[in-house]
Scaffold this motif. Structure first.
Motif, PDB file in Angstrom:
ATOM      1  N   ALA A  75       1.060  -1.080   0.009  1.00  0.00           N
ATOM      2  CA  ALA A  75      -0.237  -0.078  -0.100  1.00  0.00           C
ATOM      3  C   ALA A  75       0.859   1.363  -0.087  1.00  0.00           C
ATOM      4  O   ALA A  75       0.700   2.364  -0.618  1.00  0.00           O
ATOM      5  CB  ALA A  75      -0.959   0.009   1.240  1.00  0.00           C
ATOM      6  N   ILE A  76       1.915   1.139   0.679  1.00  0.00           N
ATOM      7  CA  ILE A  76       2.929   2.310   0.919  1.00  0.00           C
ATOM      8  C   ILE A  76       3.503   2.704  -0.565  1.00  0.00           C
ATOM      9  O   ILE A  76       3.664   3.732  -0.985  1.00  0.00           O
ATOM     10  CB  ILE A  76       3.705   2.160   1.909  1.00  0.00           C
ATOM     11  CG1 ILE A  76       3.398   2.082   3.406  1.00  0.00           C
ATOM     12  CG2 ILE A  76       4.914   3.413   1.819  1.00  0.00           C
ATOM     13  CD1 ILE A  76       4.279   2.000   4.306  1.00  0.00           C
ATOM     14  N   VAL A  77       3.974   1.540  -1.130  1.00  0.00           N
ATOM     15  CA  VAL A  77       4.599   1.788  -2.309  1.00  0.00           C
ATOM     16  C   VAL A  77       3.663   2.287  -3.481  1.00  0.00           C
ATOM     17  O   VAL A  77       3.897   3.061  -4.343  1.00  0.00           O
ATOM     18  CB  VAL A  77       5.270   0.511  -2.758  1.00  0.00           C
ATOM     19  CG1 VAL A  77       5.763   0.497  -4.251  1.00  0.00           C
ATOM     20  CG2 VAL A  77       6.478   0.017  -1.769  1.00  0.00           C
ATOM     21  N   ARG A  78       2.295   1.739  -3.416  1.00  0.00           N
ATOM     22  CA  ARG A  78       1.359   2.333  -4.331  1.00  0.00           C
ATOM     23  C   ARG A  78       1.099   3.770  -4.238  1.00  0.00           C
ATOM     24  O   ARG A  78       1.262   4.853  -5.215  1.00  0.00           O
ATOM     25  CB  ARG A  78       0.022   1.668  -4.012  1.00  0.00           C
ATOM     26  CG  ARG A  78      -0.079   0.347  -4.810  1.00  0.00           C
ATOM     27  CD  ARG A  78      -0.619   0.347  -6.311  1.00  0.00           C
ATOM     28  NE  ARG A  78      -0.812  -0.830  -6.773  1.00  0.00           N
ATOM     29  CZ  ARG A  78      -0.567  -1.492  -8.108  1.00  0.00           C
ATOM     30  NH1 ARG A  78      -0.032  -0.843  -8.843  1.00  0.00           N
ATOM     31  NH2 ARG A  78      -0.917  -2.630  -8.279  1.00  0.00           N
ATOM     32  N   CYS A  79       1.113   4.247  -2.919  1.00  0.00           N
ATOM     33  CA  CYS A  79       0.815   5.749  -2.659  1.00  0.00           C
ATOM     34  C   CYS A  79       2.262   6.341  -3.290  1.00  0.00           C
ATOM     35  O   CYS A  79       2.085   7.625  -3.798  1.00  0.00           O
ATOM     36  CB  CYS A  79       0.481   5.938  -1.231  1.00  0.00           C
ATOM     37  SG  CYS A  79      -0.721   5.282  -0.527  1.00  0.00           S
ATOM     38  N   LYS A  80       3.385   5.965  -2.846  1.00  0.00           N
ATOM     39  CA  LYS A  80       4.563   6.534  -3.259  1.00  0.00           C
ATOM     40  C   LYS A  80       4.526   6.842  -4.700  1.00  0.00           C
ATOM     41  O   LYS A  80       5.061   7.757  -5.177  1.00  0.00           O
ATOM     42  CB  LYS A  80       5.593   5.712  -2.671  1.00  0.00           C
ATOM     43  CG  LYS A  80       7.019   6.315  -2.998  1.00  0.00           C
ATOM     44  CD  LYS A  80       8.168   5.311  -2.824  1.00  0.00           C
ATOM     45  CE  LYS A  80       9.522   5.993  -2.916  1.00  0.00           C
ATOM     46  NZ  LYS A  80      10.141   5.615  -4.369  1.00  0.00           N
ATOM     47  N   MET A  81       4.141   5.748  -5.565  1.00  0.00           N
ATOM     48  CA  MET A  81       4.137   5.857  -6.921  1.00  0.00           C
ATOM     49  C   MET A  81       3.497   7.133  -7.324  1.00  0.00           C
ATOM     50  O   MET A  81       3.773   7.649  -8.277  1.00  0.00           O
ATOM     51  CB  MET A  81       3.353   4.746  -7.735  1.00  0.00           C
ATOM     52  CG  MET A  81       4.441   3.471  -7.306  1.00  0.00           C
ATOM     53  SD  MET A  81       3.647   1.890  -7.785  1.00  0.00           S
ATOM     54  CE  MET A  81       3.687   1.903  -9.410  1.00  0.00           C
ATOM     55  N   VAL A  82       2.180   7.290  -6.703  1.00  0.00           N
ATOM     56  CA  VAL A  82       1.503   8.638  -7.198  1.00  0.00           C
ATOM     57  C   VAL A  82       2.185  10.094  -6.571  1.00  0.00           C
ATOM     58  O   VAL A  82       2.499  10.899  -7.474  1.00  0.00           O
ATOM     59  CB  VAL A  82       0.270   8.459  -6.664  1.00  0.00           C
ATOM     60  CG1 VAL A  82      -0.829   9.819  -6.856  1.00  0.00           C
ATOM     61  CG2 VAL A  82      -0.540   7.402  -6.900  1.00  0.00           C
ATOM     62  N   VAL A  83       2.683   9.923  -5.449  1.00  0.00           N
ATOM     63  CA  VAL A  83       2.907  11.055  -4.925  1.00  0.00           C
ATOM     64  C   VAL A  83       4.506  11.369  -5.212  1.00  0.00           C
ATOM     65  O   VAL A  83       4.778  12.485  -5.547  1.00  0.00           O
ATOM     66  CB  VAL A  83       3.484  10.704  -3.554  1.00  0.00           C
ATOM     67  CG1 VAL A  83       4.164  12.052  -2.642  1.00  0.00           C
ATOM     68  CG2 VAL A  83       2.283  10.706  -2.679  1.00  0.00           C
ATOM     69  N   ASP A  84       5.257  10.453  -5.794  1.00  0.00           N
ATOM     70  CA  ASP A  84       6.538  10.559  -6.579  1.00  0.00           C
ATOM     71  C   ASP A  84       6.612  11.739  -7.699  1.00  0.00           C
ATOM     72  O   ASP A  84       7.485  12.537  -8.070  1.00  0.00           O
ATOM     73  CB  ASP A  84       7.239   9.471  -6.913  1.00  0.00           C
ATOM     74  CG  ASP A  84       8.297   8.989  -5.940  1.00  0.00           C
ATOM     75  OD1 ASP A  84       8.366   9.606  -5.030  1.00  0.00           O
ATOM     76  OD2 ASP A  84       8.515   7.664  -6.013  1.00  0.00           O
ATOM     77  N   GLN A  85       5.270  11.555  -8.379  1.00  0.00           N
ATOM     78  CA  GLN A  85       5.244  12.376  -9.577  1.00  0.00           C
ATOM     79  C   GLN A  85       5.179  13.607  -9.468  1.00  0.00           C
ATOM     80  O   GLN A  85       5.374  14.747 -10.343  1.00  0.00           O
ATOM     81  CB  GLN A  85       4.135  11.797 -10.487  1.00  0.00           C
ATOM     82  CG  GLN A  85       4.351  10.395 -10.839  1.00  0.00           C
ATOM     83  CD  GLN A  85       3.279   9.969 -11.773  1.00  0.00           C
ATOM     84  OE1 GLN A  85       2.595  10.427 -12.496  1.00  0.00           O
ATOM     85  NE2 GLN A  85       2.711   8.569 -11.401  1.00  0.00           N
ATOM     86  N   ALA A  86       4.200  14.219  -8.179  1.00  0.00           N
ATOM     87  CA  ALA A  86       4.072  15.320  -7.994  1.00  0.00           C
ATOM     88  C   ALA A  86       5.383  15.988  -7.242  1.00  0.00           C
ATOM     89  O   ALA A  86       5.388  17.402  -7.455  1.00  0.00           O
ATOM     90  CB  ALA A  86       2.633  15.569  -7.277  1.00  0.00           C
TER      91      ALA A  86
END
Lengths: 237, 488
Positions: B260-271
């Motif tokens: 779950a953390i990695v999934r969220c990181k994938m989104v946050v990383d882009q912004a």
């Protein structure tokens, strides 16, 4: 329309302040029954907010959430807690606070901290959201503080549910609620959690003969010598 | 897609069935059957995904891509082997008088409930539903931790409930903030929580809100991963609950929370410009790794020992995901797989060992090989594998993590190497007398099915010697997807 929306804003602000206020009062509350009543009051404020947002913003699915809030957080969970408190004869139990002054000062600084964190989020939306995010995150942190500072299991549950309330408030005022399926899921989880909490009260009481969670301290990383001392004590003390 | 729905339907039906008749003698077999069918379905699903690539359901509610498809198969495999082990184990506990048939009913129903939550976390394409499933997993397991109703187990369960409850509430706070940021761009509605949409529009989201959201998500789901300093519930819940519970908590739940953390990181990383999420994860990961490695030396309870080892390994994975290069992500994915397989095998073996010795205290468990050699050897090989001895898979993945660190942050290899050494010593100084020591008087073998353990360990050995091309391919794709090198 302009006046209506500003009136709406003002009412939402008022409700946010009231919810924050109830969180503060709960923090300093030592009697369990009053604590539960305050929690129910907060739930009611939350339900009113939800109805208001639903009507003004014409988001019909929020009415469902409002109904759920009313049923769960105003009636069911406080009712359950009342029943358990009476059943376990805890209504006279005090849940003393060790350092009231420090606690309230801590609470106040948590509020300042919430505003400080939200400060960079400027002019994000048409809603006057910044204050509301800060208020709900403060209320969230106050719920956590309630759990830390109180020692009765009932108070911890109320603190936990207060955090849930703050989150729900945030979702309602900042994004007009979450998608319905998520909200139903959350409500379901809260309900199951409440039931499990109830079950736990009986288990805890069975094992330590009170609901003072400070007594739950058998499991910790103590040194070998301490453990050996513990083993030398007669069992069942 | 039908296969996917069946995977979700099966445990939900199973939960109902076992809630009705979990107290019957055939309940363990029914549980095995359900998990076996889920495993077959998961393999079929993996086959479909291998041919067809990413699958998204019509309602865009479910998602199967190279990141989660092998985790689904892994979940199903560990669910199956643990359930094969748990049948005789729980029956033994009942004969010892620690459990009643009614509690067994609760146990089997919640086992299926937990599996349902695990599958739902993995396949959900909606971050809100993911949160709901994560909370569901806590709720399903919390009553199992206190299954024995001893004061310690009630305390462990209460701690687990409160800590994970608060943790998960923070994750919800993070999720709401994420939804808030997304609804500014995408408009309110389910879309703004749909992971695939968020991933596609990640760069348009407000970075400040996402930063705050990620901190809450990391701390929240990180509580469930067992990251230090939110790890306190983990050793307690593992040591006081029934052993099959420990096996699936360590093997599955921790992975899914990290997922779950990695999934969220994938989104946050882009912004977010810079690597703030990555640095946060590296910090938490390294701290967990080092603290847990030191705590290994102080343990007296064998299940606590291995739960600290779980924290240590989850720390390594979080660290490697945090580095964020395709190579380190590959290492983290592989470490996730081999750790789950090894750790669940170890907990199964430890369950048998504590039945043989009648205690979980390590200084009272002695001479396992002399008493029952399969259990003794199982524990020895398992411990060798988890401590990172070549040629097991854990060695390879830890080596990859070290190499990845060397490439990006050379000075961090030092604490990593030291930590690995400390952890190795922490497990081994305890293990030797347990396995080889003299057999105490009156210690008799128990009925033990060691086939699942050796299957797991053989898989770990195989992955260490040669990574099958299909799996390596998935890891590669997933690593590229996670580290942002994939075309959208």
């Amino acid at each position: 329309m302009q006046t209506l929306s500003s009136l709406y804003d003002q009412i939402v602000f008022l409700l946010a302040a009231l919810i924050l206020f109830t969180s503060f009062v709960m923090l300093a509350q030592t009697r369990l029954i009053s604590l539960v009543n305050l929690f129910a009051l907060q739930g009611l404020l939350l339900a009113v907010t939800t109805v208001l947002v639903a009507v003004v913003q014409e988001t019909a699915h929020l009415l469902v959430s409002a109904g759920l809030t009313l049923a769960l957080k105003v009636l069911l969970i406080p009712g359950l807690l009342h029943y358990l408190i009476l059943r376990m004869e805890l209504h006279r139990t005090e849940d003393p606070i060790r350092r009231p002054l420090g606690l309230l000062l801590g609470a106040a600084s948590l509020m300042v901290f919430s505003y400080y964190t939200i400060l960079p989020v400027v002019h994000l939306s048409l809603l006057a959201t910044r204050n509301l995010i800060a208020a709900s995150s403060a209320s969230f942190l106050l719920g956590m503080l309630l759990m830390i500072s109180h020692r009765q299991a009932v108070s911890q549950v109320v603190g936990f549910m207060t955090m849930e309330n703050a989150l729900f408030f945030l979702a309602v005022v900042s994004t007009y609620g979450m998608p319905l399926v998520v909200e139903l899921g959350i409500a379901f989880d809260v309900m199951v959690a409440a039931v499990i909490f109830g079950v736990f009260f009986f288990h805890i009481r069975e094992s330590i003969d009170s609901l003072d969670v400070d007594a739950l301290s058998a499991l910790s990383e103590s040194t070998v010598e301490e453990i050996q001392q513990g083993e030398n004590l007669p069992q069942g003390e | 897609m039908i296969v996917l729905y069946l995977i979700l339907l099966l445990p939900s039906a199973g939960m109902g069935l076992l809630a009705a008749m979990g107290h019957r003698p055939f309940a363990p077999h029914l549980n095995n059957l359900l998990n076996a069918s889920a495993f077959v379905l998961a393999v079929v699903l993996a086959g479909i995904a291998l041919e067809g690539g990413t699958l998204i359901s019509k309602s865009r509610f479910f998602l199967v891509d190279s990141f989660n498809v092998y985790l689904i198969a892994l979940t199903a495999l560990i669910g199956l082997t643990t359930s094969i082990f748990s049948g005789p184990y729980m029956e033994h506990e009942r004969q010892q008088g620690r459990l009643t048939r009614r509690r067994l009913k609760l146990y089997y129903a919640m086992y299926q409930g937990f599996m349902l939550a695990m599958y739902l976390i993995l396949v959900s394409n909606n971050l809100g539903v993911l949160w709901v499933a994560m909370e569901g997993a806590t709720l399903a397991t919390v009553l199992l931790v206190s299954l024995y109703r001893t004061p310690e187990s009630v305390e462990a369960a209460w701690k687990y409930f409160i800590l994970c409850g608060v943790g998960i509430a923070q994750a919800l706070f993070g999720t709401i903030l994420l939804y808030f940021a997304a609804s500014q761009v995408l408009g309110a509605g389910t879309d703004a929580l749909t992971w695939t949409t968020l991933y596609a529009h990640g760069s348009e989201l407000n970075p400040t809100v996402l930063k705050i959201a990620f901190v809450f998500l990391l701390v929240g789901y990180g509580t469930k991963v067992g990251l230090v300093p939110m790890h306190n519930w983990l050793p307690d819940a593992h040591s006081e609950g029934p052993t099959p519970m420990s096996a699936i908590l360590s093997g599955l739940l921790l992975n899914d929370a990290l997922y779950a953390i990695v999934r969220c990181k994938m989104v946050v990383d882009q912004a977010v410009s810079g690597n703030l999420p990555g640095y946060l994860m590296m910090g938490f990961g390294l701290l967990s790794f080092l603290v847990a490695a030191l705590f290994l030396h102080r343990q007296r309870d064998i299940k606590r020992l291995f739960s600290y080892s779980s924290i240590e390994h989850m720390g390594t994975m979080t660290f490697a995901f945090g580095i964020g290069t395709p190579f380190s992500t590959f290492a983290a994915l592989m470490h996730m797989t081999v750790h789950s397989l090894t750790k669940s095998a170890i907990f199964v073996t430890v369950g048998h060992a504590s039945h043989i010795a009648g205690t979980q205290q390590m200084d009272k468990i002695r001479g396992l090989i002399a008493t029952q050699s399969p259990v003794g050897w199982g524990l020895l090989i398992g411990a060798l594998a988890i401590a990172g001895f070549p040629p097991f898979g854990v060695f390879v993945s830890e080596f990859l993590v070290l190499t990845a660190t060397m490439q990006t942050h050379p000075w961090l290899t030092l604490p990593l190497l030291a930590g690995l050494g400390i952890a190795f010593a922490g497990i081994f100084r305890q293990l030797h007398p347990i396995v080889f020591g003299k057999r105490p008087e009156g210690q008799t073998p128990v009925k033990a099915n060691m086939i699942p353990v050796f299957v797991h360990l053989a898989l770990v050995l195989w992955l260490g010697i040669s990574l099958p091309s299909a799996l390596a391919n998935w890891f590669d794709q997933a690593a590229a997807l996670i580290s942002g090198g994939m075309p959208k």
